[in-house]
Design a protein around this motif. Structure first.
Motif, mmCIF file in Angstrom:
data_model
loop_
_atom_site.group_PDB
_atom_site.id
_atom_site.type_symbol
_atom_site.label_atom_id
_atom_site.label_comp_id
_atom_site.label_asym_id
_atom_site.label_seq_id
_atom_site.Cartn_x
_atom_site.Cartn_y
_atom_site.Cartn_z
ATOM 1 N N TYR A 160 0.837 -1.218 0.000
ATOM 2 C CA TYR A 160 0.000 0.000 0.000
ATOM 3 C C TYR A 160 0.863 1.256 0.000
ATOM 4 C CZ TYR A 160 -3.582 3.384 1.342
ATOM 5 O OH TYR A 160 -4.423 4.470 1.383
ATOM 6 N N ALA A 161 2.013 1.198 0.612
ATOM 7 C CA ALA A 161 2.912 2.356 0.631
ATOM 8 C C ALA A 161 3.377 2.709 -0.781
ATOM 9 C CB ALA A 161 4.117 2.065 1.523
ATOM 10 N N LEU A 162 3.408 1.688 -1.652
ATOM 11 C CA LEU A 162 3.840 1.908 -3.031
ATOM 12 C C LEU A 162 2.682 2.107 -3.989
ATOM 13 C CD1 LEU A 162 6.519 -0.937 -3.102
ATOM 14 C CD2 LEU A 162 6.923 1.510 -2.720
ATOM 15 N N ASN A 163 1.496 1.623 -3.585
ATOM 16 C CA ASN A 163 0.347 1.643 -4.493
ATOM 17 C C ASN A 163 -0.925 1.867 -3.679
ATOM 18 O OD1 ASN A 163 -1.769 0.795 -6.319
ATOM 19 N ND2 ASN A 163 -0.159 -0.167 -7.540
ATOM 20 N N LYS A 164 -1.479 3.055 -3.746
ATOM 21 C CA LYS A 164 -2.619 3.434 -2.899
ATOM 22 C C LYS A 164 -3.925 2.834 -3.428
ATOM 23 C CE LYS A 164 0.103 6.041 -0.435
ATOM 24 N NZ LYS A 164 0.560 5.625 0.889
ATOM 25 N N SER A 165 -4.032 1.507 -3.361
ATOM 26 C CA SER A 165 -5.241 0.813 -3.819
ATOM 27 C C SER A 165 -6.205 0.631 -2.654
ATOM 28 C CB SER A 165 -4.860 -0.552 -4.396
ATOM 29 O OG SER A 165 -5.986 -1.392 -4.487
ATOM 30 N N ALA A 166 -7.502 0.842 -2.910
ATOM 31 C CA ALA A 166 -8.520 0.649 -1.870
ATOM 32 C C ALA A 166 -8.530 -0.794 -1.386
ATOM 33 C CB ALA A 166 -9.897 1.032 -2.412
ATOM 34 N N GLN A 167 -8.277 -1.713 -2.302
ATOM 35 C CA GLN A 167 -8.292 -3.132 -1.932
ATOM 36 C C GLN A 167 -7.083 -3.480 -1.060
ATOM 37 O OE1 GLN A 167 -8.718 -5.147 -5.703
ATOM 38 N NE2 GLN A 167 -10.676 -4.131 -6.116
ATOM 39 N N LEU A 168 -5.926 -2.877 -1.341
ATOM 40 C CA LEU A 168 -4.760 -3.096 -0.493
ATOM 41 C C LEU A 168 -4.977 -2.484 0.890
ATOM 42 C CD1 LEU A 168 -1.717 -2.514 -2.870
ATOM 43 C CD2 LEU A 168 -2.263 -4.608 -1.619
ATOM 44 N N GLU A 169 -5.647 -1.340 0.912
ATOM 45 C CA GLU A 169 -5.927 -0.708 2.201
ATOM 46 C C GLU A 169 -6.813 -1.607 3.066
ATOM 47 O OE1 GLU A 169 -7.348 3.581 4.048
ATOM 48 O OE2 GLU A 169 -7.836 3.072 1.975
ATOM 49 N N ASN A 170 -7.793 -2.283 2.439
ATOM 50 C CA ASN A 170 -8.668 -3.213 3.159
ATOM 51 C C ASN A 170 -7.892 -4.387 3.750
ATOM 52 O OD1 ASN A 170 -11.461 -2.904 0.830
ATOM 53 N ND2 ASN A 170 -10.908 -1.658 2.587
ATOM 54 N N LEU A 171 -6.770 -4.727 3.120
ATOM 55 C CA LEU A 171 -6.007 -5.902 3.545
ATOM 56 C C LEU A 171 -4.972 -5.590 4.629
ATOM 57 C CD1 LEU A 171 -5.370 -7.596 0.079
ATOM 58 C CD2 LEU A 171 -6.858 -8.444 1.886
ATOM 59 N N LYS A 172 -4.763 -4.320 4.925
ATOM 60 C CA LYS A 172 -3.754 -3.962 5.926
ATOM 61 C C LYS A 172 -4.175 -4.433 7.315
ATOM 62 C CE LYS A 172 -3.437 0.476 5.429
ATOM 63 N NZ LYS A 172 -2.942 1.857 5.587
ATOM 64 N N PRO A 173 -3.223 -4.894 8.136
ATOM 65 C CA PRO A 173 -3.560 -5.271 9.512
ATOM 66 C C PRO A 173 -4.176 -4.095 10.259
ATOM 67 C CG PRO A 173 -1.347 -5.998 8.942
ATOM 68 C CD PRO A 173 -1.810 -5.101 7.819
ATOM 69 N N LEU A 174 -5.204 -4.399 11.027
ATOM 70 C CA LEU A 174 -5.896 -3.405 11.851
ATOM 71 C C LEU A 174 -6.562 -2.298 11.042
ATOM 72 C CD1 LEU A 174 -3.268 -3.023 14.737
ATOM 73 C CD2 LEU A 174 -5.212 -4.579 14.606
ATOM 74 N N SER A 175 -6.808 -2.551 9.750
ATOM 75 C CA SER A 175 -7.537 -1.546 8.971
ATOM 76 C C SER A 175 -8.956 -1.430 9.505
ATOM 77 C CB SER A 175 -7.567 -1.940 7.484
ATOM 78 O OG SER A 175 -8.486 -3.001 7.272
ATOM 79 N N GLU A 176 -9.569 -0.284 9.273
ATOM 80 C CA GLU A 176 -10.925 -0.055 9.779
ATOM 81 C C GLU A 176 -11.897 -1.073 9.199
ATOM 82 O OE1 GLU A 176 -11.935 2.003 12.189
ATOM 83 O OE2 GLU A 176 -9.790 2.363 12.454
ATOM 84 N N ASN A 177 -11.693 -1.420 7.935
ATOM 85 C CA ASN A 177 -12.589 -2.373 7.293
ATOM 86 C C ASN A 177 -12.504 -3.747 7.945
ATOM 87 O OD1 ASN A 177 -13.174 -4.535 5.043
ATOM 88 N ND2 ASN A 177 -14.209 -2.667 4.382
ATOM 89 N N VAL A 178 -11.275 -4.208 8.200
ATOM 90 C CA VAL A 178 -11.070 -5.517 8.830
ATOM 91 C C VAL A 178 -11.678 -5.541 10.223
ATOM 92 C CG1 VAL A 178 -9.296 -7.004 9.861
ATOM 93 C CG2 VAL A 178 -9.049 -6.240 7.498
ATOM 94 N N LYS A 179 -11.442 -4.488 11.007
ATOM 95 C CA LYS A 179 -11.986 -4.426 12.364
ATOM 96 C C LYS A 179 -13.520 -4.414 12.345
ATOM 97 C CE LYS A 179 -9.588 -0.835 13.805
ATOM 98 N NZ LYS A 179 -9.092 0.227 14.696
ATOM 99 N N ALA A 180 -14.098 -3.644 11.421
ATOM 100 C CA ALA A 180 -15.558 -3.547 11.348
ATOM 101 C C ALA A 180 -16.181 -4.896 10.982
ATOM 102 C CB ALA A 180 -15.957 -2.484 10.325
#
Length: 412
Positions: A160-180
């Protein structure tokens, strides 16, 4: 969109494969060119009972700069181009698309099975949660989670640091989407969620073992495979552990459905049926109300029906069945003690009390297979009463002589 790869007449069950990040139909294809759906479709029983489809959504890692992407979109809008602009949507938006696809294309099915790989599992999870209580969605009965990052994946943070994809953001540890997703999953009543099995690849360098198993209020059902993050979605043959495990899960589901259909409560068509049976005569001599007698007949009929089915199909063992009879008789003995002590006044009170007791204990001391309801179990009580060797009566002091005297008085 949903694309069907296997369809046939009168199939009421649907398997939907949901690929992961940057994936497509090739996610499921092994080195021999066979897809997971090809292998499942080659199984006679699966082919007979299931249609199979893929849910395909746009998922590409962008290589151009953000400015170029914006310029491209603006250019297409103002040029009037008919070509659809595609973006990497997040999990929530993709699950909306999947829900609509199911409503439009899958309305005739009685049950759906999700097989989700990686990000596809999070999409499946979001869709399941949105489908709860929606009568326009066929029930999602099984969720097979293949290397799904339920707690995120560390590599996604780097990517995600290299490519600001919404799907990569969803996959990050402790992302808001994952927690929700995790919070909503835990808060949803277990009976509203599908049977979920987690498949974990022991060589997976993308999704840690701690993340590939989701949060559950009860013990998780986990399968451990000698696969990495990619190979776990591509069973090599019908001998592969993943394939065999999935086939077993699907066949168990079909068997349970068949059992449920067989054990549905049957209606007693003829109210005069069983009039000469011992269990009915015992009720009559105790002056039990006609409504209670009718209820006893109907439950007896269902118990007779399931006794043959259960023993013939080995749904539960004969020993377990006999233990259930013993527990029901024990409840009756306790209730009869209330009658003899004066706490219950008559046969009507006794039969009402014991039926209520069986119902209240149905999922505790009398717990068995879910398809075996308290109605079947009250019928098992009357089966016992129909046996001369069992002393089940509805008034104190009654015996077989009482029945004989009753029968003679009726014939006079």
């Amino acid at each position: 969109m949903i694309e069907f790869s296997l369809t046939g007449k009168n199939r009421k069950n649907l398997i939907i494969f949901i690929h992961g990040l940057t994936g497509d139909k090739m996610t499921w294809v092994n080195q021999s060119g066979q897809s997971f759906s090809d292998l499942l479709g080659g199984n006679r029983e699966i082919k007979k009972k299931f249609d199979i489809a893929d849910f395909i959504y746009y998922s590409k890692l962008l290589t151009s700069t953000s400015l170029k992407v914006v310029n491209s979109i603006v250019s297409k809008i103002f040029s009037g181009s008919s070509k659809k602009v595609k973006l990497n949507l997040d999990v929530d938006d993709i699950s909306d698309l999947l829900l609509t696809e199911i409503k439009v294309k899958c309305a005739g099915y009685k049950s759906i099975v999700f097989i989700g790989h990686s990000l596809g599992g999070l999409i499946a999870k979001a869709t399941i949660l949105k489908a709860v209580g929606d009568k326009n969605i066929p029930p999602i009965k099984i969720f097979l989670s293949l290397a799904v990052p339920h707690d995120g994946a560390n590599l996604a943070s780097v990517a995600y640091a290299l490519n600001k994809s919404a799907q990569l953001e969803n996959l990050k540890p402790l992302s808001e989407n994952v927690k929700a997703l995790n919070n909503k999953w835990i808060q949803t009543p277990v009976e509203q969620l599908p049977k979920t099995i987690y498949f974990q690849g022991k060589y997976d360098m993308v999704v840690p073992n701690t993340s590939s198993i989701g949060y559950e209020l009860s013990a998780q059902d986990v399968m451990h495979l000698d696969d990495d993050h990619t190979s776990i979605s591509k069973p090599t043959s019908v001998k592969a552990t993943l394939y065999l495990a999935v086939v077993k899960i699907l066949k168990d589901f079909l068997d349970n459905n068949e059992i449920t259909d067989v054990l549905k409560i049957q209606r007693l068509d003829d109210e005069n049926k069983y009039n000469d049976e011992i269990f009915v005569l015992k009720l009559l001599i105790a002056d039990v109300h006609n409504r209670n007698i009718s209820s006893a007949k109907n439950s007896f009929y269902n118990a007779e029906f399931i006794r043959k089915v259960i023993v013939a199909r080995n749904i539960i063992t004969l020993d377990e069945f006999q233990q259930l009879y013993g527990l029901i008789e024990g409840l009756y003995n306790n209730a009869f003690g209330l009658l003899t002590s004066g706490k219950l006044l008559n046969g009507n009170d006794l039969i009402t009390h014991i039926h209520e007791k069986i119902q209240s204990e149905d999922q505790t001391i009398l717990k068995s297979i879910s398809a075996l309801s308290f109605i079947h179990k009250t019928g098992m009580l009357h089966q016992l009463a129909n046996d001369i060797g069992n002393s089940i009566w509805w008034e104190d002091g009654h015996d077989m002589d009482t029945i004989e005297n009753f029968k003679q008085s009726k014939n006079q």
